[in-house]
Write an enzyme that holds these catalytic residues in place. Sequence first.
Site, PDB file in Angstrom:
ATOM      1  N   HIS A 114      -5.806  -3.504  -3.858  1.00  0.00           N
ATOM      2  CA  HIS A 114      -6.255  -2.450  -2.939  1.00  0.00           C
ATOM      3  C   HIS A 114      -6.385  -1.114  -3.670  1.00  0.00           C
ATOM      4  O   HIS A 114      -7.406  -0.436  -3.594  1.00  0.00           O
ATOM      5  CB  HIS A 114      -5.284  -2.316  -1.770  1.00  0.00           C
ATOM      6  CG  HIS A 114      -5.551  -1.122  -0.915  1.00  0.00           C
ATOM      7  ND1 HIS A 114      -6.677  -1.013  -0.137  1.00  0.00           N
ATOM      8  CD2 HIS A 114      -4.866   0.044  -0.739  1.00  0.00           C
ATOM      9  CE1 HIS A 114      -6.669   0.164   0.485  1.00  0.00           C
ATOM     10  NE2 HIS A 114      -5.584   0.815   0.135  1.00  0.00           N
ATOM     11  N   ARG A 151     -13.304  -7.638  -2.157  1.00  0.00           N
ATOM     12  CA  ARG A 151     -12.540  -6.716  -3.003  1.00  0.00           C
ATOM     13  C   ARG A 151     -11.966  -7.506  -4.174  1.00  0.00           C
ATOM     14  O   ARG A 151     -10.984  -8.229  -4.023  1.00  0.00           O
ATOM     15  CB  ARG A 151     -11.412  -6.103  -2.166  1.00  0.00           C
ATOM     16  CG  ARG A 151     -10.820  -4.822  -2.738  1.00  0.00           C
ATOM     17  CD  ARG A 151      -9.577  -4.424  -1.975  1.00  0.00           C
ATOM     18  NE  ARG A 151      -8.448  -5.228  -2.393  1.00  0.00           N
ATOM     19  CZ  ARG A 151      -7.387  -5.516  -1.626  1.00  0.00           C
ATOM     20  NH1 ARG A 151      -7.320  -5.083  -0.390  1.00  0.00           N
ATOM     21  NH2 ARG A 151      -6.409  -6.268  -2.096  1.00  0.00           N
ATOM     22  N   TYR A 179      -0.168 -11.270  -1.535  1.00  0.00           N
ATOM     23  CA  TYR A 179      -0.641 -11.714  -0.208  1.00  0.00           C
ATOM     24  C   TYR A 179      -1.953 -12.489  -0.241  1.00  0.00           C
ATOM     25  O   TYR A 179      -2.465 -12.889   0.779  1.00  0.00           O
ATOM     26  CB  TYR A 179      -0.777 -10.499   0.726  1.00  0.00           C
ATOM     27  CG  TYR A 179      -1.576  -9.350   0.166  1.00  0.00           C
ATOM     28  CD1 TYR A 179      -2.971  -9.401   0.133  1.00  0.00           C
ATOM     29  CD2 TYR A 179      -0.946  -8.215  -0.360  1.00  0.00           C
ATOM     30  CE1 TYR A 179      -3.710  -8.352  -0.387  1.00  0.00           C
ATOM     31  CE2 TYR A 179      -1.684  -7.157  -0.893  1.00  0.00           C
ATOM     32  CZ  TYR A 179      -3.060  -7.234  -0.905  1.00  0.00           C
ATOM     33  OH  TYR A 179      -3.797  -6.212  -1.421  1.00  0.00           O
TER      34      TYR A 179
HETATM   35  C1  TPP Z   1      -5.551   6.441   9.515  1.00  0.00           C
HETATM   36  C2  TPP Z   1      -5.095   5.730   8.293  1.00  0.00           C
HETATM   37  N1  TPP Z   1      -4.189   4.750   8.395  1.00  0.00           N
HETATM   38  C3  TPP Z   1      -3.726   4.102   7.306  1.00  0.00           C
HETATM   39  C4  TPP Z   1      -4.193   4.426   6.069  1.00  0.00           C
HETATM   40  C5  TPP Z   1      -3.659   3.698   4.824  1.00  0.00           C
HETATM   41  N2  TPP Z   1      -4.727   2.854   4.282  1.00  0.00           N
HETATM   42  C6  TPP Z   1      -5.495   3.276   3.267  1.00  0.00           C
HETATM   43  S1  TPP Z   1      -6.719   2.180   2.924  1.00  0.00           S
HETATM   44  C7  TPP Z   1      -6.197   1.116   4.121  1.00  0.00           C
HETATM   45  C8  TPP Z   1      -6.961  -0.159   4.358  1.00  0.00           C
HETATM   46  C9  TPP Z   1      -8.401   0.095   4.604  1.00  0.00           C
HETATM   47  O1  TPP Z   1      -9.080  -1.109   4.716  1.00  0.00           O
HETATM   48  P1  TPP Z   1     -10.646  -1.167   4.838  1.00  0.00           P
HETATM   49  O2  TPP Z   1     -11.107  -0.239   5.906  1.00  0.00           O
HETATM   50  O3  TPP Z   1     -11.019  -2.585   4.986  1.00  0.00           O
HETATM   51  O4  TPP Z   1     -11.198  -0.569   3.470  1.00  0.00           O
HETATM   52  P2  TPP Z   1     -10.957  -1.184   2.014  1.00  0.00           P
HETATM   53  O5  TPP Z   1      -9.779  -0.449   1.469  1.00  0.00           O
HETATM   54  O6  TPP Z   1     -10.736  -2.635   2.153  1.00  0.00           O
HETATM   55  O7  TPP Z   1     -12.193  -0.872   1.276  1.00  0.00           O
HETATM   56  C10 TPP Z   1      -5.078   1.614   4.773  1.00  0.00           C
HETATM   57  C11 TPP Z   1      -4.374   0.928   5.853  1.00  0.00           C
HETATM   58  C12 TPP Z   1      -5.142   5.473   5.995  1.00  0.00           C
HETATM   59  N3  TPP Z   1      -5.647   5.877   4.818  1.00  0.00           N
HETATM   60  N4  TPP Z   1      -5.572   6.096   7.101  1.00  0.00           N
END
Ligand code: TPP
Lengths: 326, 326, 369, 369
Positions: free
Chosen positions: C265, C261, C274
């Site tokens: 985020h 990434r 971080y």
């Molecule tokens: C069930 C749920 N918990 C928490 C969130 C908040 N949240 C949005 S994106 C994210 C991280 C996702 O990480 P990853 O699966 O690695 O995808 P990336 O964003 O890195 O592409 C979180 C914790 C959410 N959208 N849904």
Amino acid sequence: MSKDLTMVEAVNLAMDHAMAADPNVVLLGEDIGVNGGVFRATQGLRDKYGLKRVIDTPLAETLIAGISVGMAAQGLKPVAEIQFMGFIFPAMEQLICHAARMRNRTRGRLSCPLVLRAPFGGGIHAPEHHSESTEALFAHIPGLRVVIPSSPVRAYGLLRAAINEPDPVIFLEPKRIYRASKKAIDENSEPLPLDTCFTLKVGQDVTLVSWGASINETMEAASLLEGHGISAEVIDVATIKPLDMETILASVRKTGRCVIVHEACRSFGVGAEISAGLMERAFDDLKSPVERVTGFDTTMPYYRMEDHYLPHTDDIVRASIKTLAN
Amino acid sequence: MSKDLTMVEAVNLAMDHAMAADPNVVLLGEDIGVNGGVFRATQGLRDKYGLKRVIDTPLAETLIAGISVGMAAQGLKPVAEIQFMGFIFPAMEQLICHAARMRNRTRGRLSCPLVLRAPFGGGIHAPEHHSESTEALFAHIPGLRVVIPSSPVRAYGLLRAAINEPDPVIFLEPKRIYRASKKAIDENSEPLPLDTCFTLKVGQDVTLVSWGASINETMEAASLLEGHGISAEVIDVATIKPLDMETILASVRKTGRCVIVHEACRSFGVGAEISAGLMERAFDDLKSPVERVTGFDTTMPYYRMEDHYLPHTDDIVRASIKTLAN
Amino acid sequence: MMTRSEQNQPAMEQYLDAEGEVMKNLPSWTFNTETLIDYYQSMVVARCGDQKAVALQRTGKMGTYPSCLGQEAISTVCAALLKKDDVLIPYYRDLPGLMKRGIPLSDVLLYWGGDERGSASDAWGKDLPNCVPIATQAGHAAGIATAIKIRHEAGEPMQVALCALGDGATSKGDFGEALNLAGTWQLPVVYIINNNQWAISVPRKIQSGAPTLCQKGNAAGLPSFQVDGNDVIALHEVISEAIERARQGKGATVIEAITYRLCDHTTADDASRYRNSSELEEAWQKEPVKRLRQFLHHRGLWDEQKEQALKAEADRVIEASVKNYLNTPLPKIEDLFDYHYANMPAQLVQQKEEALLRHQMRQGGAAHE
Amino acid sequence: MMTRSEQNQPAMEQYLDAEGEVMKNLPSWTFNTETLIDYYQSMVVARCGDQKAVALQRTGKMGTYPSCLGQEAISTVCAALLKKDDVLIPYYRDLPGLMKRGIPLSDVLLYWGGDERGSASDAWGKDLPNCVPIATQAGHAAGIATAIKIRHEAGEPMQVALCALGDGATSKGDFGEALNLAGTWQLPVVYIINNNQWAISVPRKIQSGAPTLCQKGNAAGLPSFQVDGNDVIALHEVISEAIERARQGKGATVIEAITYRLCDHTTADDASRYRNSSELEEAWQKEPVKRLRQFLHHRGLWDEQKEQALKAEADRVIEASVKNYLNTPLPKIEDLFDYHYANMPAQLVQQKEEALLRHQMRQGGAAHE
Ligand SMILES: Cc1ncc(C[n+]2csc(CCOP(=O)(O)OP(=O)(O)O)c2C)c(N)n1
Ligand SMILES: Cc1ncc(C[n+]2csc(CCOP(=O)(O)OP(=O)(O)O)c2C)c(N)n1
Ligand SMILES: [Mg+2]
Ligand SMILES: [Mg+2]
């Protein structure tokens, strides 16, 4: 000594003080460590208390609730963050089937002193699923407590109390007012009681009942009403479950009128219980039907239109005036 | 031609007819295939329609709801069984975040015509977690429908309607009366409407409102009241969401009195919404406060004591007489 | 002890190194250069669109937005390899794939601009809209694949469901449940894990103790592959094979695409809190767009002039979409109510009137007339 | 293709064949015969208790009950190998383990007899009560292990959490989430899958496409073993090693113990609807109690006389417990309310009075005085 703090800073301070006071208090959740939480509610706590007490979990809300139950059953006091209330649903089985029942199921042999914190509510132009208010779902569950602060001072005092509480507490933080204002919080503040509403303004003509961020519009409505010569009493319910009907009843017996304000959709919401309680116990004192000013029975719309969903000050004013027509 | 059927047989027949009428109807769930469901609701259907349309799933309720959403989005009509309502909670995220929102989120491009069936309620001396009534949790969710039959005939007609419905329906089957009585069901019965209450008995003095298994005690109470010269109207809500307040209002405007009966715990239950609705729209017609006769705000006790939790006929009679004191 | 279930580490599939140099014999399809040039062009347009989306957010014209910077290759190749009737179950960094599927950028902007109509247009076909609750779409994908399989067995042509998610998503139970089903029922579905090393602030290594994420597929008895997610050739190989397997009725596959990434985020995040900058700089060396450009350069298939022309074309397309987005009038208040039920309940009809009235009152400025 | 993540099949650990014949060199602890005799005695007593429970249900003296017939070895060995301060997180077929932990049979009967006090007595220590919602206890076990680890790092002695569940439970997301955490945080926990081949009517092979269930541990990077769940010696080996590993801070283990549900799912079930009798008969040949008895016979450690004495003793213990159970008076109505909160809300105090009043009214027979 006292400091001027926003609500989210007050939440932070409450956890800080609770951790200092009791080594069994442990924080856990997604992104609460180095990142300090997406709203910075846990900022600085990992540095202060170490990563064994401020724990980043994998992305799994069922797990967060499940391990909190396990930790609590062993005598720790987990304070878990659900990043947004919209993501709390995977935790429901654990909350309903275990957190809420551990004490009852074992006749007190084990218990479940956990706190589940989640920012909630709309009004910050957030993406889909980041603006829900589903406090009613938890309020219906025997064994839980549901607490919602509406000011930095109450956030501090109620969260301290929630962490002290020997039973599970769902602590919902209205993120729209996380940084709305700063209030002086005493370094030696006491926890606030978890079984009473707070009367924020005394009045004679109509009782306005609300909680969380809507307290702002409700207070605003009360001052506008003042301008019309109407004296409104404002009650912040704060602890949704168990509901302190006594305070509300006393007020409505005095004013004879009541308007309930909440962001969540109307049907089967918390407002219904308050109205039903008034029906049962203040029937003869009511001069006019209890009104509900709430979100609609629709999904929280995406942000372009959320303003049309949320109750406004003028809606509260109008409903109040309507109760006075009788 | 008509057959005498119990409620669970009527549920079975409704699925049978729906599958015969529409090849897109597919059943899924735990133990619904060879075993025919732990309550035999799907008995014989696998032999009749094959294992591609009567599908045993792995033990995973989140998955059952999730794949139902996916299947429905592709135009199938999944009818999923959750073995007991006590195990429905892992499905909540899918129901709240997806089933209820797919149509709205895509402005109708996709939709979610699923039915989630679950036996519910107490009174059969079942183990822990097998006796819950949490219909209020679903009633609060915009986009869902919640339907509860109280007789074989309504089970058949409402389930047919639920399967026809283009939107998601939570269909809760009061297992205490699954085999309580047999009723004649016509082979060519029509679906029943999903937006009206059913008036089971016409009366003048007090309106008794209930649904599901409690309809039995409510009807019993109505005949006992008859013996006291009190004429009770009995309304079976049947469709909890969307709530048909018009039928209830019309009745209460006539009788001026209302007693709501439900098994679920009282606070923040479905009864609260009905009471609040009467407050708002029948205030001037009410001669006496609306009463709720319900389960207590406790976890459903294990079976030795469940009888002390459940509302009884005499409780309803007493509450009715109380409303007549005014 | 022999009873221990051992795990062989898979080697990551890779054809191009970070500089776009060929590491091993290329598959024959790469000699027909059209596909590779198309991949490149799509990735560049997507990156421009993505950066525009970030700019719209920064200038207050759009809400929070999750950039796909660095992940363009995975999303592009997935979408390119699906047929029209196949079903894409995207995640929120799949802007490149959505565009490749023919969905206008303006739809995506509308979605992040807080407007439900962003997921509504016919261009979406049967593809699912964006899914915010992490990993829940894994279940939908299994359900879609089940529907496809049921219909295939009734004589319809086989389609494939392809579901994207992040490394963090692999920790959520939904994912495991869906994989288990996909393995048990041999479903025509491909799960592609965008392992960008971070789930907001949580690094890959504290997300799971498993040495690879693709081995989560093994828990379900599924074939599982790790692939360089910044190498379109490797992606094409692994993904097309998985899609083919699904289409032939041979069941599901789990693919872990290793990427990074390169952005925060979302626009609401500040990754510098971080993540240290050296890691980020290193990751920039491996990014997919530059890598493919260098490969094409080496082969004489690309030059500065073509690059300029492509950028200009991208700008043109994107500007039109942005204009479209910005000119989209607000939804009607009625829209809040009209799409919840095919048959609108009486209650909601009443509330719709209430909402319109509320609005009128406010417009009139009078609180209590 | 090299990138595929391959899975070696583990061999099932086994020392005794179905006839109790030794298949390979026995571990040295088996030469101290006490442990094996103790296992045998515990299993026999548990089986008698279990059959008594079924009889109580059949005669209307107890509610629905899930028998552990055929699974006595797993539960017994797990409980025997835990120390007092370790924490057992049982599932509903763990009657043998609960008894081994010193929990009176009458408690277990009370629980299935519909009385919360069955999980209340001090004999339970910190062990968790029965868990009905499948696999949810996997999260508790991870949480308990987390608590143990946190305290161990603060200087307290290491304990071990041991969590039992069924083959069906491995399909539920909770299990995957918990394993993932156990692997990531290296938690002192042992997960033991009682693979009895059925989840009510759903056979193992349509529960998961994975060739073994223990390989679900690999998804989390955990050491995972398959063991003959009807062979106490193999169980002892594998489980004690796992417990030891956890106690030494080396993290979690997943064990799949292969057994068979020789009974109906519960007393409310009729397995003949979905399971053919030949499979059942075959399974009876491999059952654990007979197997161990034959082994002990071969070794000259057991005879008919000892068997009689054991059965008599078992009957005595069980009868006392049954009496205890049957003589337990009904809970008080107040008990419905008194254990929900440490600090009882005013509302509940009012409702308690209401409940008492309701009851009085009913006792008086008068509905409306
Ligand atoms: C069930 C749920 N918990 C928490 C969130 C908040 N949240 C949005 S994106 C994210 C991280 C996702 O990480 P990853 O699966 O690695 O995808 P990336 O964003 O890195 O592409 C979180 C914790 C959410 N959208 N849904
Ligand atoms: C979440 C949940 N869903 C469904 C059930 C109903 N149920 C009870 S036991 C069972 C089968 C469990 O099978 P398995 O895990 O193999 O354990 P076994 O009973 O075979 O020992 C089911 C479906 C439940 N208790 N919890
Ligand atoms: Mg990621
Ligand atoms: Mg099993």
